[in-house]
Design an enzyme around this catalytic site. Sequence first.
Site, PDB file in Angstrom:
ATOM      1  N   ASP A 123       0.829  -1.211   0.000  1.00 21.96           N
ATOM      2  CA  ASP A 123       0.000   0.000   0.000  1.00 21.96           C
ATOM      3  C   ASP A 123       0.863   1.261   0.000  1.00 21.96           C
ATOM      4  O   ASP A 123       1.999   1.235   0.466  1.00 21.96           O
ATOM      5  CB  ASP A 123      -0.895  -0.036   1.251  1.00 21.96           C
ATOM      6  CG  ASP A 123      -2.172   0.757   1.052  1.00 21.96           C
ATOM      7  OD1 ASP A 123      -2.379   1.315  -0.045  1.00 21.96           O
ATOM      8  OD2 ASP A 123      -2.958   0.836   2.013  1.00 21.96           O
ATOM      9  N   GLY A 124       0.311   2.352  -0.513  1.00 23.44           N
ATOM     10  CA  GLY A 124       0.957   3.661  -0.393  1.00 23.44           C
ATOM     11  C   GLY A 124       1.652   4.152  -1.656  1.00 23.44           C
ATOM     12  O   GLY A 124       2.376   5.146  -1.613  1.00 23.44           O
TER      13      GLY A 124
ATOM     14  N   ARG B 147       1.725  -5.049   6.037  1.00 22.44           N
ATOM     15  CA  ARG B 147       1.004  -4.022   5.272  1.00 22.44           C
ATOM     16  C   ARG B 147       1.742  -2.708   5.425  1.00 22.44           C
ATOM     17  O   ARG B 147       2.017  -2.278   6.545  1.00 22.44           O
ATOM     18  CB  ARG B 147      -0.447  -3.880   5.727  1.00 22.44           C
ATOM     19  CG  ARG B 147      -1.190  -2.821   4.887  1.00 22.44           C
ATOM     20  CD  ARG B 147      -2.685  -2.825   5.032  1.00 22.44           C
ATOM     21  NE  ARG B 147      -3.285  -1.937   4.042  1.00 22.44           N
ATOM     22  CZ  ARG B 147      -4.531  -1.994   3.617  1.00 22.44           C
ATOM     23  NH1 ARG B 147      -5.340  -2.903   4.103  1.00 22.44           N
ATOM     24  NH2 ARG B 147      -4.977  -1.139   2.708  1.00 22.44           N
TER      25      ARG B 147
ATOM     26  N   SER C 115      -8.523  -5.603   4.329  1.00 24.09           N
ATOM     27  CA  SER C 115      -9.030  -5.270   2.995  1.00 24.09           C
ATOM     28  C   SER C 115      -9.268  -6.503   2.122  1.00 24.09           C
ATOM     29  O   SER C 115      -8.862  -6.548   0.959  1.00 24.09           O
ATOM     30  CB  SER C 115      -8.063  -4.308   2.289  1.00 24.09           C
ATOM     31  OG  SER C 115      -7.919  -3.127   3.034  1.00 24.09           O
TER      32      SER C 115
ATOM     33  N   THR D  65     -10.005  -7.112  -6.201  1.00 24.48           N
ATOM     34  CA  THR D  65     -11.244  -7.025  -6.980  1.00 24.48           C
ATOM     35  C   THR D  65     -11.880  -5.635  -6.818  1.00 24.48           C
ATOM     36  O   THR D  65     -12.589  -5.178  -7.710  1.00 24.48           O
ATOM     37  CB  THR D  65     -12.245  -8.112  -6.523  1.00 24.48           C
ATOM     38  OG1 THR D  65     -12.309  -8.114  -5.084  1.00 24.48           O
ATOM     39  CG2 THR D  65     -11.811  -9.500  -6.967  1.00 24.48           C
ATOM     40  N   GLU D  66     -11.578  -4.965  -5.700  1.00 21.77           N
ATOM     41  CA  GLU D  66     -12.108  -3.614  -5.470  1.00 21.77           C
ATOM     42  C   GLU D  66     -11.386  -2.564  -6.319  1.00 21.77           C
ATOM     43  O   GLU D  66     -11.922  -1.480  -6.575  1.00 21.77           O
ATOM     44  CB  GLU D  66     -11.982  -3.234  -3.986  1.00 21.77           C
ATOM     45  CG  GLU D  66     -12.945  -3.954  -3.041  1.00 21.77           C
ATOM     46  CD  GLU D  66     -12.528  -5.397  -2.725  1.00 21.77           C
ATOM     47  OE1 GLU D  66     -11.317  -5.707  -2.823  1.00 21.77           O
ATOM     48  OE2 GLU D  66     -13.419  -6.209  -2.409  1.00 21.77           O
TER      49      GLU D  66
ATOM     50  N   LEU E 258      12.218 -19.573  -4.602  1.00 27.54           N
ATOM     51  CA  LEU E 258      11.075 -18.813  -4.079  1.00 27.54           C
ATOM     52  C   LEU E 258       9.865 -18.906  -4.997  1.00 27.54           C
ATOM     53  O   LEU E 258       9.985 -18.760  -6.214  1.00 27.54           O
ATOM     54  CB  LEU E 258      11.486 -17.337  -3.936  1.00 27.54           C
ATOM     55  CG  LEU E 258      10.376 -16.368  -3.514  1.00 27.54           C
ATOM     56  CD1 LEU E 258      10.171 -16.413  -2.008  1.00 27.54           C
ATOM     57  CD2 LEU E 258      10.690 -14.945  -3.952  1.00 27.54           C
TER      58      LEU E 258
ATOM     59  N   HIS F 254       2.881   3.783  -8.734  1.00 24.38           N
ATOM     60  CA  HIS F 254       2.721   2.361  -9.062  1.00 24.38           C
ATOM     61  C   HIS F 254       3.978   1.841  -9.752  1.00 24.38           C
ATOM     62  O   HIS F 254       4.432   0.730  -9.505  1.00 24.38           O
ATOM     63  CB  HIS F 254       1.509   2.157  -9.972  1.00 24.38           C
ATOM     64  CG  HIS F 254       0.216   2.546  -9.323  1.00 24.38           C
ATOM     65  ND1 HIS F 254      -0.089   2.226  -8.024  1.00 24.38           N
ATOM     66  CD2 HIS F 254      -0.859   3.248  -9.793  1.00 24.38           C
ATOM     67  CE1 HIS F 254      -1.280   2.711  -7.728  1.00 24.38           C
ATOM     68  NE2 HIS F 254      -1.769   3.329  -8.775  1.00 24.38           N
TER      69      HIS F 254
ATOM     70  N   ARG G  93      -5.722  -2.660   8.246  1.00 24.32           N
ATOM     71  CA  ARG G  93      -6.900  -3.450   7.864  1.00 24.32           C
ATOM     72  C   ARG G  93      -6.444  -4.606   6.978  1.00 24.32           C
ATOM     73  O   ARG G  93      -5.363  -4.551   6.407  1.00 24.32           O
ATOM     74  CB  ARG G  93      -7.865  -2.617   6.994  1.00 24.32           C
ATOM     75  CG  ARG G  93      -8.331  -1.322   7.512  1.00 24.32           C
ATOM     76  CD  ARG G  93      -9.390  -0.772   6.543  1.00 24.32           C
ATOM     77  NE  ARG G  93      -8.784  -0.204   5.339  1.00 24.32           N
ATOM     78  CZ  ARG G  93      -8.287   1.018   5.254  1.00 24.32           C
ATOM     79  NH1 ARG G  93      -8.283   1.796   6.308  1.00 24.32           N
ATOM     80  NH2 ARG G  93      -7.771   1.464   4.120  1.00 24.32           N
TER      81      ARG G  93
HETATM   82  C1  V0D Z   1       1.168  -1.576  -8.631  1.00 21.31           C
HETATM   83  C2  V0D Z   1       2.839  -2.053  -6.120  1.00 21.31           C
HETATM   84  C3  V0D Z   1       4.307  -6.065 -10.373  1.00 21.31           C
HETATM   85  C4  V0D Z   1       1.376  -2.332  -6.181  1.00 21.31           C
HETATM   86  C5  V0D Z   1       3.647  -2.852  -7.109  1.00 21.31           C
HETATM   87  C6  V0D Z   1      -1.799  -5.691 -12.300  1.00 21.31           C
HETATM   88  C7  V0D Z   1       0.574  -1.662  -7.264  1.00 21.31           C
HETATM   89  C8  V0D Z   1       3.466  -2.391  -8.530  1.00 21.31           C
HETATM   90  C9  V0D Z   1       3.223  -6.729 -10.917  1.00 21.31           C
HETATM   91  C10 V0D Z   1       3.231  -8.052 -11.528  1.00 21.31           C
HETATM   92  C11 V0D Z   1       1.734  -3.768  -9.697  1.00 21.31           C
HETATM   93  C12 V0D Z   1       2.096  -8.848 -11.530  1.00 21.31           C
HETATM   94  C13 V0D Z   1       2.107 -10.130 -12.075  1.00 21.31           C
HETATM   95  C14 V0D Z   1       3.274 -10.596 -12.621  1.00 21.31           C
HETATM   96  C15 V0D Z   1       4.411  -9.839 -12.628  1.00 21.31           C
HETATM   97  C16 V0D Z   1       4.391  -8.568 -12.089  1.00 21.31           C
HETATM   98  C17 V0D Z   1       2.134  -5.881 -10.701  1.00 21.31           C
HETATM   99  C18 V0D Z   1      -0.020  -5.060 -10.696  1.00 21.31           C
HETATM  100  C19 V0D Z   1       0.392  -3.936 -10.039  1.00 21.31           C
HETATM  101  C20 V0D Z   1      -1.476  -5.188 -10.997  1.00 21.31           C
HETATM  102  F1  V0D Z   1       3.294 -11.836 -13.151  1.00 21.31           F
HETATM  103  N1  V0D Z   1       3.924  -4.905  -9.867  1.00 21.31           N
HETATM  104  N2  V0D Z   1       2.601  -4.773 -10.071  1.00 21.31           N
HETATM  105  N3  V0D Z   1       0.838  -6.041 -11.025  1.00 21.31           N
HETATM  106  N4  V0D Z   1       2.125  -2.620  -9.020  1.00 21.31           N
END
Ligand code: V0D
Length: 258
Positions: A33-34, A201, A209, A79-80, A144, A50, A207
């Site tokens: 988060d954040g 978190r 969530s 999902t939200e 891992l 992001h 929370r």
């Molecule tokens: C945005 C912080 C890696 C959270 C991390 C689709 C929010 C960066 C993936 C990722 C997101 C997912 C699957 C995969 C490889 C990489 C990712 C999402 C958001 C949502 F096989 N970062 N990341 N997926 N964020």
Amino acid sequence: MFKKLFTQKQSQLEDGELAVTGTVPSHIAIIMDGNGRWATKRALPRIAGHHEGMKTVRKITRYANDLGVKVLTLYAFSTENWSRPKKEVEFLMRLPEEFLGTYLPELIEQNVRVQTMGDFASLPEHTQRAVQKAVDSTRENTGLILNFALNYGSRAEILHAVKAITQAVNDGKLSPSDITEQCITEHLMTRDLIEPDLLIRTSGEVRLSNFMLWQLAYTEFWFTDVLWPDFDENCLREAIQVYQTRSRRYGGLEEPTK
Ligand code: V0D
């Protein structure tokens, strides 16, 4: 169910890094988060946060793998999250492709196995394609398990399990007396994983969530005000050390609350 805690001495220390000794949690789950707040604080668009958070995923995955963590579950998209602005959702759905385009080779080199949990089929096709390729090309890896919760919601997961069990009873494949806690556990998306030992978190929210409600029943929780893009190896080490202190307090009893 009453699994032994995995004892692993850490290895591969960089110069100047403090050691993690003792019992490293086998499964760490993180609510990342954040990211939006990190960007807003810098007068950047939320998507910049992001993107920065993605780099933290790479860093923490490598560190967790080096420590001997067995499973790292990351809550990437709930999902939200569909209710966010369309442009933001579209950006998020491109992140797996970008992440894997850049980092899949090093994940393979590090023997990491990529998995997902959540409603995969409802993701955009381009997202599915990129993630599926990573899952397929790391299937035989033995290091891992990097488990991304993508389009995941815990109540939906439990609902799905209840429906599958009901169907099995209806079809005469299960009798009502077969419906045990273990039966429910085996119908969840985490059926092949060990239960989380440690939940983290970031960003000061306290929370769950809708994250892994069933699986977190006995998990230690650790919350930090640090925003996910600022989260680093030191933060993870601190979380693990707090986890270890709590385990030790029970004087060698492995599963004090069960
Ligand atoms: C945005 C912080 C890696 C959270 C991390 C689709 C929010 C960066 C993936 C990722 C997101 C997912 C699957 C995969 C490889 C990489 C990712 C999402 C958001 C949502 F096989 N970062 N990341 N997926 N964020």
